[in-house]
Design a protein around this motif. Structure first.
Motif, mmCIF file in Angstrom:
data_model
loop_
_atom_site.group_PDB
_atom_site.id
_atom_site.type_symbol
_atom_site.label_atom_id
_atom_site.label_comp_id
_atom_site.label_asym_id
_atom_site.label_seq_id
_atom_site.Cartn_x
_atom_site.Cartn_y
_atom_site.Cartn_z
ATOM 1 N N ASP A 167 60.700 13.716 41.298
ATOM 2 C CA ASP A 167 61.895 13.303 40.507
ATOM 3 C C ASP A 167 62.964 14.265 40.440
ATOM 4 N N GLY A 168 62.858 15.287 41.269
ATOM 5 C CA GLY A 168 63.975 16.150 41.463
ATOM 6 C C GLY A 168 63.981 17.523 40.608
ATOM 7 N N THR A 169 62.734 17.735 39.658
ATOM 8 C CA THR A 169 62.665 18.780 38.730
ATOM 9 C C THR A 169 62.241 20.012 39.731
ATOM 10 N N VAL A 170 63.125 20.979 39.468
ATOM 11 C CA VAL A 170 62.965 22.403 40.167
ATOM 12 C C VAL A 170 62.043 23.127 39.089
ATOM 13 N N ALA A 171 60.836 23.477 39.534
ATOM 14 C CA ALA A 171 59.903 24.023 38.608
ATOM 15 C C ALA A 171 60.183 25.644 39.132
ATOM 16 N N VAL A 172 60.170 26.098 40.386
ATOM 17 C CA VAL A 172 60.443 27.379 40.608
ATOM 18 C C VAL A 172 61.120 27.217 41.794
ATOM 19 N N HIS A 173 62.150 28.446 41.745
ATOM 20 C CA HIS A 173 63.198 28.549 42.758
ATOM 21 C C HIS A 173 63.277 29.742 43.733
ATOM 22 N N GLU A 174 62.856 29.443 44.889
ATOM 23 C CA GLU A 174 62.987 30.356 45.917
ATOM 24 C C GLU A 174 62.639 31.826 45.449
ATOM 25 N N LEU A 175 61.261 31.777 45.020
ATOM 26 C CA LEU A 175 60.969 33.096 44.642
ATOM 27 C C LEU A 175 60.461 34.099 45.458
ATOM 28 N N ASP A 176 60.662 35.022 45.368
ATOM 29 C CA ASP A 176 60.243 36.418 46.235
ATOM 30 C C ASP A 176 59.609 37.258 45.322
ATOM 31 N N LEU A 177 58.444 37.623 45.601
ATOM 32 C CA LEU A 177 57.654 38.477 44.771
ATOM 33 C C LEU A 177 56.377 39.419 45.304
ATOM 34 N N GLU A 178 56.134 40.543 45.194
ATOM 35 C CA GLU A 178 55.283 41.199 45.486
ATOM 36 C C GLU A 178 54.398 42.279 44.741
ATOM 37 N N VAL A 179 53.291 41.897 44.594
ATOM 38 C CA VAL A 179 52.131 42.583 43.888
ATOM 39 C C VAL A 179 51.227 43.557 44.675
ATOM 40 N N ALA A 180 51.474 44.796 44.274
ATOM 41 C CA ALA A 180 50.661 45.989 45.248
ATOM 42 C C ALA A 180 49.282 45.728 44.638
ATOM 43 N N ALA A 181 48.179 46.067 45.643
ATOM 44 C CA ALA A 181 46.845 46.263 45.359
ATOM 45 C C ALA A 181 46.407 46.951 44.134
ATOM 46 N N GLY A 182 45.755 46.359 43.108
ATOM 47 C CA GLY A 182 45.497 47.385 41.971
ATOM 48 C C GLY A 182 46.324 47.167 40.765
ATOM 49 N N GLU A 183 47.536 46.680 41.044
ATOM 50 C CA GLU A 183 48.574 46.336 40.080
ATOM 51 C C GLU A 183 48.209 45.224 39.265
ATOM 52 N N LEU A 184 48.420 45.235 37.930
ATOM 53 C CA LEU A 184 48.668 44.273 37.061
ATOM 54 C C LEU A 184 49.870 43.880 36.737
ATOM 55 N N VAL A 185 50.371 42.558 37.205
ATOM 56 C CA VAL A 185 51.688 42.265 37.047
ATOM 57 C C VAL A 185 51.681 40.964 36.113
ATOM 58 N N VAL A 186 52.767 41.042 35.055
ATOM 59 C CA VAL A 186 52.637 40.104 34.177
ATOM 60 C C VAL A 186 53.980 38.917 34.251
ATOM 61 N N LEU A 187 53.671 37.676 34.278
ATOM 62 C CA LEU A 187 54.694 36.774 34.292
ATOM 63 C C LEU A 187 55.230 36.303 33.008
ATOM 64 N N VAL A 188 56.182 36.305 32.470
ATOM 65 C CA VAL A 188 56.584 36.039 31.266
ATOM 66 C C VAL A 188 58.052 35.297 30.979
ATOM 67 N N GLY A 189 57.960 34.423 30.176
ATOM 68 C CA GLY A 189 59.269 33.796 30.061
ATOM 69 C C GLY A 189 59.368 32.554 28.992
ATOM 70 N N PRO A 190 60.121 31.840 28.596
ATOM 71 C CA PRO A 190 59.958 30.646 27.627
ATOM 72 C C PRO A 190 59.167 29.684 28.371
ATOM 73 N N SER A 191 58.878 28.479 27.560
ATOM 74 C CA SER A 191 57.982 27.512 28.266
ATOM 75 C C SER A 191 58.842 26.583 29.084
ATOM 76 N N GLY A 192 58.275 26.308 30.138
ATOM 77 C CA GLY A 192 58.607 25.448 31.228
ATOM 78 C C GLY A 192 59.498 26.149 32.348
ATOM 79 N N CYS A 193 59.541 27.453 32.315
ATOM 80 C CA CYS A 193 60.169 28.289 33.209
ATOM 81 C C CYS A 193 59.636 28.590 34.537
ATOM 82 N N GLY A 194 58.337 27.847 34.785
ATOM 83 C CA GLY A 194 57.615 28.187 36.082
ATOM 84 C C GLY A 194 56.712 28.990 36.105
ATOM 85 N N LYS A 195 56.543 29.972 35.371
ATOM 86 C CA LYS A 195 55.327 30.890 35.422
ATOM 87 C C LYS A 195 54.171 30.441 35.858
#
Length: 332
Positions: A25-53
Motif C-alpha cells: 500500500d506504499g507504507t514505508v516501515a523502514v527507510h534505507e537503514l545502515d546499521l552495524e552490530v559488533a560481535a558481543g555487543e548489545l544494541v537496543v532499537l528504541v523509538g515510538p510505536s510504528g517507527c520500524g524497530k
C-alpha cells in the motif's frame, strides 16, 4: 554522523546495508537503514510505536522479507540463506514468550537441540544447564508446564530456549514488557549478568528509553517512517541528542538518566585525609556509576561516600565531585 561505525576494526557480526521495507500500500516501515552490530555487543532499537524497530528485528531473521538492501550475519548474506535453517541458528525472544503450552519446561527448552539432531540425553543436559543459568532449578521446574509458572518465570524459560542451540546472535522483541515493573527490573539485571557471562551479539527492541539506556552498549533511536535518527552509546545519546526528534524522545529527565551511565573517575574523588572509614557509611566500588553513589549517600544520609578499588579506599566522592563528573562527561 557515521551511524554504521562498530567502534573497532573487527568486522561486524550483523551488518544492514540500505535495508528498507515498503508494503504494497506504499507504507514505508523502514527507510534505507545502515546499521552495524559488533560481535558481543548489545544494541537496543528504541523509538515510538510504528517507527520500524520490530520490523527491522524481524528482517534480520527473515520473519519479514526486506524490500531493498542486504543483511549479513558473520559475513553471510542472510537473504540468500534458507530461512528455516537461518532461524534455527538465531535465538529469538518475544514479549509473549511463545512457549508450547502442552509441553513441559524441560521439553520446551530441548526443542531446538532436538531439531538439530542432538540426542535426548544431550539436549536434556543442555536444557538443565540453561535452566540453572536463568535461575530455574531443574529439580523444581523441569516437569512443570507454562501455565504453572509466573510471567517472569515464563520469560526466563523463553531466554533459556533461545540460548539452547548456543546461537551467536540473539534477537529480543520487547522481552520484558509483559511483566510488572519490579519483575522487569529483576529480569533486566539477570539478563545483563547472563550477557556478561555469555557474550552473545544481541539486538533488543523496546519502546522504553530507560530500558534502552540501561541495557544497551549502543542505542539506535528510530523516528517516524523507519528512519534512523541516531546511533550512539547511552552516554553520548543523553549528552548530545542528534536532533529535535531524539531530544524529544529522550525527554526532560535525560540529566537524571545520565547519572546511571556515567562512571566514577579518580580525578573526581577527594583524598581520604582526615576521614576514617568509621566516618563513612557503606562504601562503593570504583566501577560504580554516579547514580549508585548518590543512592548510597541518600540512603545513609551522609554528605560523602567512600570509594574502594578492591579492598583499598582510594578516596571519597562528594556532591561537588558528582557535579564535576557530570560536567566532564558532557564536555567529552
Amino acid at each position: 554522523m557515521d551511524v554504521t561505525a562498530t567502534g573497532s576494526d573487527v568486522p561486524p557480526m550483523i551488518r544492514l546495508s540500505g535495508v528498507g521495507k515498503t508494503y504494497e500500500d506504499g507504507t514505508v516501515a523502514v527507510h534505507e537503514l545502515d546499521l552495524e552490530v559488533a560481535a558481543g555487543e548489545l544494541v537496543v532499537l528504541v523509538g515510538p510505536s510504528g517507527c520500524g524497530k520490530s520490523t527491522t528485528l524481524k528482517m534480520i531473521n527473515r520473519l519479514i522479507e526486506p524490500t531493498t538492501g542486504t543483511i549479513e550475519i558473520d559475513g553471510q548474506d542472510v537473504t540468500r540463506s534458507d530461512p528455516v535453517q537461518l532461524r534455527r541458528g538465531i535465538g529469538y525472544v518475544i514479549q509473549q514468550v511463545g512457549l508450547f503450552p502442552h509441553q513441559s519446561i524441560e521439553t520446551n527448552v530441548m526443542t531446538v537441540p532436538l531439531l538439530y539432531g542432538e540426542s535426548k540425553a544431550t539436549a536434556r543436559d543442555r536444557a538443565h544447564t540453561l535452566m540453572n543459568l536463568v535461575g530455574l532449578e531443574p529439580a523444581t521446574y523441569a516437569g512443570r508446564y507454562p501455565h504453572q509458572l509466573s510471567g517472569g518465570q515464563r520469560q526466563r524459560v523463553g531466554v533459556a530456549r533461545a540460548l539452547a542451540a548456543d546461537p551467536p546472535v540473539l534477537l529480543m522483541d520487547e522481552p520484558f514488557g509483559a511483566v510488572d515493573p519490579v519483575v522487569r527490573v529483576r529480569l533486566q539485571d539477570e539478563f545483563l549478568r547472563l550477557q556478561q557471562e555469555l557474550g552473545k551479539t544481541v539486538v533488543l527492541v523496546t519502546h522504553d528509553i530507560d530500558e534502552a539506556v540501561k541495557m544497551g552498549d549502543r542505542v539506535a533511536v528510530f523516528a517516524a517512517g523507519g528512519r534512523l535518527a541516531q546511533y550512539a552509546t547511552p552516554a553520548e545519546l543523553l549528552a548530545r541528542p542528534a536532533d529535535e526528534v531524539v531530544s524529544d524522545f529522550v525527554g526532560s529527565t535525560s540529566g537524571l538518566r545520565r547519572l546511571s551511565v556515567t562512571p566514577l573517575a579518580l580525578e573526581h574523588l577527594e583524598p581520604m585525609d582526615g576521614v576514617s572509614a568509621g566516618d563513612l557509611g557503606a562504601a562503593i566500588d570504583l566501577d560504580s556509576t554516579l547514580e549508585q553513589a548518590l543512592a548510597v549517600m541518600l540512603r545513609d544520609d551522609r554528605p560523602m561516600v567512600g570509594v574502594k578499588d578492591g579492598a583499598r579506599f582510594v578516596g571519597v566522592l562528594t556532591p561537588l565531585g558528582v557535579h564535576q563528573a557530570l560536567r566532564a562527561s558532557l564536555a567529552e
